[in-house]
Motif scaffolding. Sequence first.
Motif, PDB file in Angstrom:
ATOM      1  N   ASP A 110       0.844  -1.197   0.000  1.00  0.00           N
ATOM      2  CA  ASP A 110       0.000   0.000   0.000  1.00  0.00           C
ATOM      3  C   ASP A 110       0.875   1.241   0.000  1.00  0.00           C
ATOM      4  OD1 ASP A 110      -2.190   1.618   0.077  1.00  0.00           O
ATOM      5  OD2 ASP A 110      -2.861   1.027   2.077  1.00  0.00           O
ATOM      6  N   GLN A 404      -4.712   5.986   0.336  1.00  0.00           N
ATOM      7  CA  GLN A 404      -4.261   4.630   0.591  1.00  0.00           C
ATOM      8  C   GLN A 404      -5.374   3.623   0.342  1.00  0.00           C
ATOM      9  OE1 GLN A 404      -2.932   5.779   4.677  1.00  0.00           O
ATOM     10  NE2 GLN A 404      -0.983   4.839   4.092  1.00  0.00           N
ATOM     11  N   ILE A 405      -4.996   2.372   0.134  1.00  0.00           N
ATOM     12  CA  ILE A 405      -5.960   1.299  -0.094  1.00  0.00           C
ATOM     13  C   ILE A 405      -6.669   0.924   1.205  1.00  0.00           C
ATOM     14  CG2 ILE A 405      -6.245  -1.085  -0.832  1.00  0.00           C
ATOM     15  CD1 ILE A 405      -5.576   0.793  -3.085  1.00  0.00           C
TER      16      ILE A 405
END
Length: 437
Positions: A110, A404-405
Amino acid sequence: MSDKGYWKRPLTLAQLLEELEKDDVVDFPEQILIFPPENANDDCDTDEDSGDEDLVVPDNLPGAQLSAEVEVQSSENNSQDWDSDDNKPLSTFVERRPKVLKNFEYESSDLEITTFSDWKDVSSVQNNLSPAATFKLFFDQEQKNRAGDIAADELLCFIGVLLLSGYVPLPRKKMFWQNRDDTNNKLVCEAISRDRFQYIMSNLHCNDNTKLNKADKYSKLRPLFDILNKKFFEYAPAEENHSIDESMIPYFGRHSGKQFIRGKPIRWGYKFWIGALRLGYIVYFDPYQGSSTTLPEKYKHMGLGASVVLQYADILDTMHYDFFHLYFDNFFTSISLLKELKLRNIKATGTLRENRLPHSPLSKAATLKKKERGVFEYVLADKEVVVAKWNDNSVVSVASNALQIFPVWIDKLYNKKATTATTATAVRAGAGAAVSY
């Protein structure tokens, strides 16, 4: 429109019908696009069909329609049927070379906590002005004309009639003053006379015709565009999130700047690049000029889409606020663009085309679509840009240099594949939250 086929252009519908009646026609058009007539009742006294009224055939069309322009596309490019090389489209001579994309370094991780600072709300003055007062902020005394006998109030009435004609359309604007119940507009008649309106219309110019830039298709309106952009920028609210996209203005007349975009709700018209805020306030606009568009030398290597975004970023830099977040669609997005914006301390997120992520470890869209809904994959490109791809109603790819994921969350979505109207549970990645649903 494709340049396939041997048909000469421009053609009118009448000329096309004559060509099709010839015995030596071997390349019939695969597709015919007929432009609307400029004005069906302007230059003729009747709109009745042409030809013998006792013999009804498809060719018996109104004269205005027969004189309308058409564009045709044939099924094959029969180059041997061209009369000479001068009539061939340039596409038959140009060697098309595939665009080489840079190979990026990928890793299955990530995006790390970014160095971007949080947006600090900037107090802005609330707009408590009336619509007329707000309008005068953008069309003020700075927009002066040569000395004449037209008062400022008359010019405002003239612009008001133009705006009204946009949502109360008539075949001709002078019909607003006709003594007929179906066309007469009392508001217009009481504001300005017909002759006065026509006088202003025939004498209004936005630029000096003797000093036009021939390389600019919109040179006659360029001073007006520049003033409006200045005003838009001056009164723009201070907000973090900005959207960059294209906008079509419908137009069916003749102009070298007119565009045709297949599959769009508005296919014919002028295309403008627009920078706007969350609620639709326009900060910047610029007309697209097709193949004659001149890209800034410093951005030429980035391509057209990235160049539009970076030019808008240059404008935002003058606002003296930091940490803007730009959003755009897959026409503009590339890994290189997101990395460049990060160097400028600008957040950016956009949907991404699959062919702009070369040699990535992510599954192809066709493969991912066969998996259950909600499945997603992600990858980090050059340690700076995270890319997430997940299976929703279709396979969606999004890239960001700031979002971010993780963490992900569970959402309930409508499942159109189910036998009954139910909801399906799907997992959405953090970067996907940046895309509006």
